[in-house]
Design an enzyme around this catalytic site. Structure first.
Site, PDB file in Angstrom:
ATOM      1  N   LYS A  52       0.845  -1.207   0.000  1.00  8.33           N
ATOM      2  CA  LYS A  52       0.000   0.000   0.000  1.00  8.33           C
ATOM      3  C   LYS A  52       0.873   1.246   0.000  1.00  8.33           C
ATOM      4  CE  LYS A  52      -3.744  -2.561   2.113  1.00  8.33           C
ATOM      5  NZ  LYS A  52      -4.423  -3.005   3.332  1.00  8.33           N
ATOM      6  N   GLN A  96      -4.578  -1.786   9.705  1.00  7.41           N
ATOM      7  CA  GLN A  96      -4.403  -3.114   9.109  1.00  7.41           C
ATOM      8  C   GLN A  96      -4.918  -4.192  10.071  1.00  7.41           C
ATOM      9  OE1 GLN A  96      -3.160  -3.691   5.894  1.00  7.41           O
ATOM     10  NE2 GLN A  96      -3.831  -5.780   6.280  1.00  7.41           N
ATOM     11  N   ASP A 119     -11.113   2.625   4.098  1.00  6.46           N
ATOM     12  CA  ASP A 119     -11.410   1.193   3.968  1.00  6.46           C
ATOM     13  C   ASP A 119     -12.922   0.951   3.889  1.00  6.46           C
ATOM     14  OD1 ASP A 119      -9.288  -0.551   3.707  1.00  6.46           O
ATOM     15  OD2 ASP A 119      -8.821  -0.609   5.847  1.00  6.46           O
TER      16      ASP A 119
END
Ligand code: NAP
Length: 293
Positions: A52, A96, A119
């Site tokens: 990422k 994460q 997200d």
């Protein structure tokens, strides 16, 4: 049979984003800034976060990686989240997953400012998605929609079977494929580990989106001719012939299922690269929305 080439499409999307960032710079505007928090040293998570960050560099975004030890307490993580929520230089950030056992994941996801939740996991954003409102669509489902869109795969009036009901893939995918518009207007069946006679269901599907994480689960005898296959599964399978000692395997028996399919995503190189591209797209959207405020 057409391969839905996520590697190619994701590169196209990254090129499009790079172009937008170049224009932003030329106008003297601040470029989008994505942050990622990682707690602990899980190998797969470090790999994902690393890709990422590299993707940010590729498109000209700023990025910040916040590494926290595996013994981080819930309070410490919530403090860090507060800091990112209050930092006006950061447009969006991700936490994460998975988080270590001492931390309540739900509590953490609820603490993320929905305006920075690139997200799309916050209940506010999930609710907006379900109500067809403008929001951040979770990156993996967003990537699948984009693949279907760019290849012009017909979804209207089709029977879509989703395998797996996770909050990050299966559940949102079932909502998105059933909503009004394109891609959408599908009749959706959401299946999971309690589903009986799954072969009977998959063999009636026009489109199958498989997100369960069981290598080679979906076999040729479970699908009909001309089916569209989206394989979300990513499982590391031990393989001594590979330098890393493992290979990445999807949920679908690609060799045999691809012989019957009209469209199919490979693993790797299908949904995986799309996920990162759409995370970048959400960050760009976040930056544009913050500027308008
Ligand atoms: P998950 O949380 O691992 O849950 C798996 C789902 O599959 C559950 O809903 C489970 O049912 C269902 N399931 C398990 N065995 C089943 C069976 N025999 N028949 C039907 N359903 C079954 O799901 P996830 O996080 O979405 O991950 C799924 C896979 O996608 C993993 O391989 C993951 O690595 C991969 N993934 C890939 C990406 C990407 O970027 N390509 C992104 C996210 C995830 P129950 O609910 O009943 O337990």
């Amino acid at each position: 049979m057409t391969i839905l080439d996520g590697k190619k499409v994701s590169n196209d999307i990254k090129d499009e984003i790079t172009e937008q960032v170049t224009k932003m710079k030329a106008r003297g505007e601040r470029v989008p800034h994505l942050a990622a928090i990682i707690v602990g040293n899980d190998g797969a998570s470090l790999t994902y976060v690393g890709s990422k960050v590299r993707a940010c560099e590729r498109v000209g975004f700023e990025s910040t990686l916040v590494k926290m030890s595996s013994t981080t307490s819930e309070v410490e993580l919530l403090d860090k989240i507060k800091e990112l929520n209050n930092n006006s230089q950061i447009d969006g950030y991700i936490v994460q997953l998975p988080l270590p056992d001492q931390i309540d994941t739900q509590k953490v996801l609820l603490a993320v400012n929905p305006d920075k939740d690139v997200d799309g996991f916050h209940p506010t954003n999930f609710g907006k998605m379900a109500l067809d409102m403008t929001t951040f669509i979770p990156a993996t489902p967003f990537g699948i929609l984009e693949l279907l869109d760019r290849y012009g795969v017909e979804t209207s009036g089709k029977h879509t079977v989703v395998i797996g009901r996770s909050h990050i893939v299966g559940r949102p995918m079932s909502i998105l494929m059933g909503r009004k518009g394109f891609p959408g207007n599908s009749t959706v069946t959401l299946t999971h580990s309690h589903t009986k006679n799954i072969t009977q269901i998959t063999s009636q599907a026009d489109i199958i989106i498989s997100a369960l994480g069981v290598p080679n689960f979906l076999k040729a005898e479970m699908v009909k001719d001309d089916v569209v296959i989206i394989d979300v599964g990513i499982t590391r399978v031990a393989d001594d012939t590979k330098e890393k000692g493992y290979r990445i395997t999807g949920d679908v028996d690609f060799v045999n299922v691809s012989k019957k399919a009209s469209y199919i995503t490979p693993v790797p190189g299908g949904v995986g690269p799309m996920t990162i591209a759409m995370l970048l797209k959400n960050t760009l959207l976040a930056c544009e929305r913050h500027r308008k405020k």
